[in-house]
Design a protein around this motif. Sequence first.
Motif, mmCIF file in Angstrom:
data_model
loop_
_atom_site.group_PDB
_atom_site.id
_atom_site.type_symbol
_atom_site.label_atom_id
_atom_site.label_comp_id
_atom_site.label_asym_id
_atom_site.label_seq_id
_atom_site.Cartn_x
_atom_site.Cartn_y
_atom_site.Cartn_z
ATOM 1 N N UNK A 115 8.414 -26.398 3.831
ATOM 2 C CA UNK A 115 8.863 -27.392 3.022
ATOM 3 C C UNK A 115 8.029 -27.456 1.838
ATOM 4 N N UNK A 116 6.699 -26.999 2.014
ATOM 5 C CA UNK A 116 5.866 -26.762 0.723
ATOM 6 C C UNK A 116 6.469 -25.781 -0.047
ATOM 7 N N UNK A 117 6.735 -24.680 0.276
ATOM 8 C CA UNK A 117 7.311 -23.733 -0.286
ATOM 9 C C UNK A 117 8.494 -23.927 -1.314
ATOM 10 N N UNK A 118 9.406 -24.837 -0.476
ATOM 11 C CA UNK A 118 10.624 -25.316 -1.160
ATOM 12 C C UNK A 118 10.281 -26.257 -2.333
ATOM 13 N N UNK A 119 9.260 -27.167 -2.097
ATOM 14 C CA UNK A 119 8.914 -27.795 -3.123
ATOM 15 C C UNK A 119 8.108 -27.224 -4.565
ATOM 16 N N UNK A 120 7.300 -26.143 -4.014
ATOM 17 C CA UNK A 120 6.744 -25.169 -5.092
ATOM 18 C C UNK A 120 7.764 -24.496 -5.814
ATOM 19 N N UNK A 121 8.612 -23.881 -5.233
ATOM 20 C CA UNK A 121 9.733 -23.183 -5.966
ATOM 21 C C UNK A 121 10.552 -23.983 -6.803
ATOM 22 N N UNK A 122 10.764 -25.368 -6.311
ATOM 23 C CA UNK A 122 11.633 -26.335 -7.145
ATOM 24 C C UNK A 122 10.731 -26.563 -8.603
ATOM 25 N N UNK A 123 9.556 -26.881 -8.152
ATOM 26 C CA UNK A 123 8.531 -27.196 -9.228
ATOM 27 C C UNK A 123 8.198 -25.821 -10.313
ATOM 28 N N UNK A 124 8.461 -24.707 -9.793
ATOM 29 C CA UNK A 124 8.549 -23.636 -10.604
ATOM 30 C C UNK A 124 9.566 -23.398 -11.594
ATOM 31 N N UNK A 125 10.726 -23.534 -10.949
ATOM 32 C CA UNK A 125 12.009 -23.544 -11.597
ATOM 33 C C UNK A 125 12.133 -24.632 -12.497
ATOM 34 N N UNK A 126 11.316 -25.754 -12.368
ATOM 35 C CA UNK A 126 11.786 -26.970 -13.356
ATOM 36 C C UNK A 126 10.803 -26.512 -14.575
ATOM 37 N N UNK A 127 9.533 -25.912 -14.497
ATOM 38 C CA UNK A 127 8.716 -25.500 -15.274
ATOM 39 C C UNK A 127 9.242 -24.486 -16.222
ATOM 40 N N UNK A 128 10.049 -23.403 -15.694
ATOM 41 C CA UNK A 128 10.696 -22.287 -16.232
ATOM 42 C C UNK A 128 11.702 -23.002 -17.244
ATOM 43 N N UNK A 183 3.601 -13.437 7.696
ATOM 44 C CA UNK A 183 2.840 -12.671 8.739
ATOM 45 C C UNK A 183 3.039 -13.183 10.094
ATOM 46 N N UNK A 184 3.742 -14.288 10.154
ATOM 47 C CA UNK A 184 4.346 -14.951 11.443
ATOM 48 C C UNK A 184 3.166 -15.389 12.390
ATOM 49 N N UNK A 185 2.311 -15.635 11.965
ATOM 50 C CA UNK A 185 0.818 -15.946 12.718
ATOM 51 C C UNK A 185 0.678 -17.562 12.718
ATOM 52 N N UNK A 186 1.631 -18.266 12.269
ATOM 53 C CA UNK A 186 1.435 -19.595 12.078
ATOM 54 C C UNK A 186 2.435 -20.315 13.226
ATOM 55 N N UNK A 187 1.821 -21.260 13.802
ATOM 56 C CA UNK A 187 2.445 -21.943 14.877
ATOM 57 C C UNK A 187 3.764 -22.726 14.119
ATOM 58 N N UNK A 188 4.799 -23.042 14.955
ATOM 59 C CA UNK A 188 6.105 -23.564 14.585
ATOM 60 C C UNK A 188 5.801 -24.736 13.632
ATOM 61 N N UNK A 189 5.266 -25.662 14.069
ATOM 62 C CA UNK A 189 4.966 -26.999 13.464
ATOM 63 C C UNK A 189 4.413 -26.679 12.004
ATOM 64 N N UNK A 190 3.433 -25.711 11.970
ATOM 65 C CA UNK A 190 2.779 -25.413 10.575
ATOM 66 C C UNK A 190 3.798 -24.913 9.666
ATOM 67 N N UNK A 191 4.504 -23.883 10.265
ATOM 68 C CA UNK A 191 5.412 -23.213 9.747
ATOM 69 C C UNK A 191 6.579 -23.918 8.913
ATOM 70 N N UNK A 192 7.090 -24.943 9.677
ATOM 71 C CA UNK A 192 7.800 -26.058 9.172
ATOM 72 C C UNK A 192 7.340 -26.392 7.908
#
Length: 80
Positions: free
Chosen positions: A40-53, A27-36
Amino acid sequence: MTDTPIAEMSFEAAMKALESVVGQLERGDVELEASIALYERGAELKKHCEKKLGEAQEKVAAITLDSDGNPAGLTPVEGL
């Protein structure tokens, strides 16, 4: 965002959280710091999902079938 630590999330909960993160970033309506922080949270979630799979694939691969196609037993999988 949920307060549940990522390491304690089920695959389904982590996927749902990851979809939410991606939606917010797209959506792009998140401020820069919040986007970062979201990225980072998305990267950790992706890593966790890959581990579970990976764990699920190992469990499925450990099941052996007999000549009739029925589970004949389980082969121990290291680390599980």
